[in-house]
Structure formats: C-alpha cells, structure tokens
Design an enzyme around this catalytic site. Structure first.
Site, short mmCIF file in Angstrom:
data_model
loop_
_atom_site.label_atom_id
_atom_site.label_comp_id
_atom_site.label_asym_id
_atom_site.label_seq_id
_atom_site.Cartn_x
_atom_site.Cartn_y
_atom_site.Cartn_z
N HIS A 157 0.79 -1.17 -0.13
CA HIS A 157 -0.16 0.02 0.07
C HIS A 157 0.87 1.09 0.15
CE1 HIS A 157 -2.70 3.00 1.43
NE2 HIS A 157 -3.88 2.15 1.31
N CYS B 281 -3.39 2.48 -4.60
CA CYS B 281 -4.51 3.46 -3.72
C CYS B 281 -4.46 4.73 -4.43
CB CYS B 281 -4.15 3.47 -2.26
SG CYS B 281 -4.93 4.45 -1.37
N HIS C 260 -7.64 0.54 -4.62
CA HIS C 260 -8.45 1.35 -3.78
C HIS C 260 -8.79 2.38 -4.70
CE1 HIS C 260 -6.27 0.02 0.29
NE2 HIS C 260 -7.01 -1.00 -0.37
N ASP D 12 -12.56 2.03 -0.69
CA ASP D 12 -11.62 2.52 0.54
C ASP D 12 -12.59 3.30 1.25
OD1 ASP D 12 -9.56 2.76 1.86
OD2 ASP D 12 -8.49 4.40 0.72
N HIS D 13 -12.39 4.50 1.63
CA HIS D 13 -12.95 5.34 2.63
C HIS D 13 -14.47 6.09 1.97
CE1 HIS D 13 -8.70 6.33 4.20
NE2 HIS D 13 -9.04 4.96 4.52
N TYR E 293 -14.62 4.46 7.59
CA TYR E 293 -15.26 3.08 7.03
C TYR E 293 -16.71 3.16 7.56
CZ TYR E 293 -10.94 1.56 5.70
OH TYR E 293 -9.45 1.62 5.33
C1 DNO Z 1 -6.49 3.01 5.89
C2 DNO Z 1 -6.13 1.90 5.01
C3 DNO Z 1 -4.38 1.35 5.63
C4 DNO Z 1 -4.17 0.35 4.93
C5 DNO Z 1 -2.80 -0.19 5.36
C6 DNO Z 1 -2.27 -1.53 4.32
O1 DNO Z 1 -7.86 3.27 5.67
O2 DNO Z 1 -6.09 2.16 3.79
O3 DNO Z 1 -4.58 1.54 6.94
O4 DNO Z 1 -4.92 -0.79 5.21
O5 DNO Z 1 -1.64 0.77 5.00
O6 DNO Z 1 -1.29 -2.12 5.01
#
Ligand code: DNO
Length: 389
Positions: free
Chosen positions: A240, A278, A305, A348-349, A365
């Site tokens: 990531h 991401c 993401h 993702d968020h 989330y």
């Molecule tokens: C936050 C996430 C990160 C991700 C980690 C992967 O929302 O995108 O915490 O899960 O960095 O290891």
C-alpha cells in the site's frame, strides 16, 4: 474489476448479508485478533474463509498481513519474524487466499488530523491539516528538530493555534493522529492505551539512524526473502502506498511517487511483488499524476483502492467525493477494467453521513458513505464497459 469491501470480521456491525445486497462480491479482511508478528494458523484462516463463503461471498484480499517494525528497521529479531510471516503466507496460500496487502510505513500507518471535517451538505470527510499536524509534532510530541521540517508560515500558524487550542482539542488531535486511525489497522497503538504519546515516542526512537536508503534496503531484503513462498503458493503481494505520500515526523517514507514504485518493483523484479494502487493516498501528493501512474503500473497492480483527494494550500488535503478530485476515478476505471476483469477493487473510505456518525464505525469506514461510493463506482464501471465494448 471485482467489487470488494473492507470488513472487519464477525463483530463488524456491517454484516456480510448487508454487503450482498449492495453488490459486493469479495471481502477484504484480516485476522484482526492475531497480534502483529504472530503466525496466522491455517485453521483460523479456513474458519473465517468458510464463514465468508457461507454468505455467498469470497475472501478476495488480505488487508493487511502487517509487517512488524523490527522487519522495517532491521532489528535482531528480523529473520525470525520473516520466517513467521512466511508461514502465515503459506497458510493463506494453502487456504486459497492469494492477494495480500501490506505496507512498509515506519511506526505510523495512514495519518489524518480531522476525522469529521464538515461539508456544507451536512456530511463529513477525513481531512489532513498541516498546521494541526505540525502542532502535534512540535508542541505535543516535542520531537527534537521538528521545526526544521515545516515552513515559517506553518510555524507561525502553529503559534497562533497554541493561543487558542483547548486541552480537549489537544486530546482529540492525539486521538485522531495516533490512536483512532491506528489500532483497528493492527497498528502500534490501541484505544485504551494509557500514554499513547509516550508509546509513540519510544517507537520513533527505534528508527534513529534509519535513512531512506536503509529503509529501502530493508524492504528489498523482506521482499526477496518472501518471494519463494509467494511463488510456491501463487500469492501476490501488494504494498500500500504511504498515506500521505511524503516523509513525516522525521521518518523516511519510500512508497510515495512514481520513482519509488519503479524502484521497489525493479529491486525485486518478480510478478508476485506488486502494488495496491491506492488512488486516495497517491492523489494526496501534489507531485503525483495518478492517471499516468495507473497506466504505467497497471500490470503490476494486484489490488485497487478507488478514492480521491483534493490538495489544498499549505499541503492540507481533503478526501473528495468519488466523482471529483485528483484521483480521476473514471480514467482509472478505464485503465483497470481493461487490465484484468477480476482485479479486486474497494472504494476505500467514504463520507460519514445519514447517521453513520452514531454507529461507532472505524474512521473512514462508514456504511452509507461507502455504499454511496460503491454505487458511483458501479455506475462508472457499467458506463466504461459499454464504451469499451
Ligand atoms: C487506511 C488503510 C491503511 C491500509 C494499510 C495497508 O484506511 O488504507 O491502513 O490498510 O496501510 O497495509
């Protein structure tokens, strides 16, 4: 792409049955109860996998199998921890869960200063405010030499903030930066820890003398060590990107831009060594052209993401709607849909909206906010598919 959703396990208030109703196909999750550095047993993996499958879904991606700090700073226990990591990978491979997301950020995973930054419409998003972050670094953490990392203008704003900030606001800032955003991602600090700032200072100390080049070397060492297991079981590792994609708190960050990604992909040039693209993390860096990066790295992207940011003055950034911002998600959908039909993707968020704020969800989330984003991305995918047909 395969539509996936990050689900936090059997205690998540958002249930698998709810997810099926909104078009989710695959689950992204982890054995959250296993402490960082311990082996994931085949039995525990299979148990969670069958639970997910009993709801008509599949366990598509592990996010995350955390990399212990001692692997990142090359402590004496590094090789032993890597051996355990390999056993966990082998167990995942035996169970057929073959996409594994991790990160290589020292001490702190993603960083936000505000968890409920309001939009005029009444919803809220996550936000990063450079002044508040610098306040945490220089006035709360009191890191030696921290002032050198910020501009005069930011330091002047920190002084102004110091005149008005309340004790409660200071507490909230600590809570947002090193507690609430960290514990649930199997990070170093958990809710309820007394003296999070003290714990955090001790963690930072472990990285004294770890330069960007050393951290890179430690990542190369880790990847080279695990590749044979990944080859044997067909596991795709996907790092990531650093969020935000720039150095923080005197720590090096090594997955922040095109050159960094190019570096780790070629340092261990194996198709099992790949990227979590991401778009949210990458678009928070004004230096990143997210669409160009997606085209360049699509073939080594094993997980996506989809999220977008807007970069604001001072280096502040806000998590934008999935329909706008520097992430240019429609363009990314075009690129990744062509790349691989079943490439796992999560939104993702999402924003916090329509009662999400009362549910105690992990920051970012939400249910309604993410559901809205899933709908938007499903629309993009359908439109792109028709155009590309
Ligand atoms: C936050 C996430 C990160 C991700 C980690 C992967 O929302 O995108 O915490 O899960 O960095 O290891």
């Amino acid at each position: 792409m395969e539509i996936t959703w990050r689900w936090f396990g059997k205690n998540d208030k958002i249930t698998l049955s709810m997810l099926r109703q909104i078009g989710v196909e695959g689950i992204v999750t982890a054995l959250h109860e296993v402490p960082n550095g311990e082996i994931w047993s085949l039995e525990a993996i299979e148990d969670l996998k069958s639970y997910i499958e009993s709801h008509g879904l599949r366990w598509s991606v592990v996010e995350s199998l955390p990399v212990s700090e001692a692997i990142k700073y090359a402590g004496p226990e590094r090789d032993e921890l890597i051996e355990k990591y390999k056993v966990s990978l082998a167990n995942l491979g035996k169970a057929g869960v073959k996409t594994v997301c991790y990160n290589f950020m020292p001490v702190i995973d993603w960083i936000r200063t505000d968890l409920y930054h309001p939009w005029p419409d009444g919803s809220s998003s996550l936000y990063f405010d450079m002044t508040r972050f610098a306040y945490f670094d220089t006035m709360i953490l009191r890191r030696e030499g921290a002032e050198a990392d910020y501009s005069e203008a930011i330091l002047a704003k920190v002084k102004e903030l110091d005149k008005v900030i309340t004790e409660e606001e200071k507490y909230d800032l600590i809570d947002s930066i090193i507690v609430k955003t960290q514990g649930f991602v199997n990070g170093n600090i958990r809710e309820g820890d007394i003296d999070p700032v003290g714990i955090f200072r001790a963690l930072l100390k472990q990285y004294d003398g770890i330069t960007r080049d050393l951290l890179r070397e430690n990542m190369r060492y880790f990847l080279a060590a695990i590749m044979p297991v990944c080859e044997e079981y067909g596991i795709n590792m996907c790092v990531h990107p650093d969020d935000p994609p720039f150095p923080v708190l005197g720590l090096p960050r090594i997955v922040t831009c095109e050159e960094d990604i190019e570096w780790f992909l070629s340092a261990v040039d194996n198709p099992h060594n790949g990227l979590t693209f991401c778009a949210g993390s990458l678009s928070a860096g004004a230096h990143n052209d997210v669409v160009a990066m997606a085209s360049r790295f699509a073939s080594r992207t094993h997980f996506v993401h989809l999220r977008s940011c807007n970069v604001l003055p001072d280096g502040n950034f806000i998590e934008a709607s999935h329909l706008e911002g520097r992430g240019h998600l429609v363009e990314l959908v075009k690129i990744f849909q062509k790349q691989k039909a079943d490439l796992p993707m999560r939104v993702d968020h999402g924003r916090t909206m329509l009662g999400d704020e009362d549910m105690g969800y992990n920051p970012g989330y939400s249910f309604h906010g993410r559901m809205l984003a899933v709908g938007q991305v499903q629309g993009m995918m359908a439109a792109v598919d028709q155009m590309q047909a």
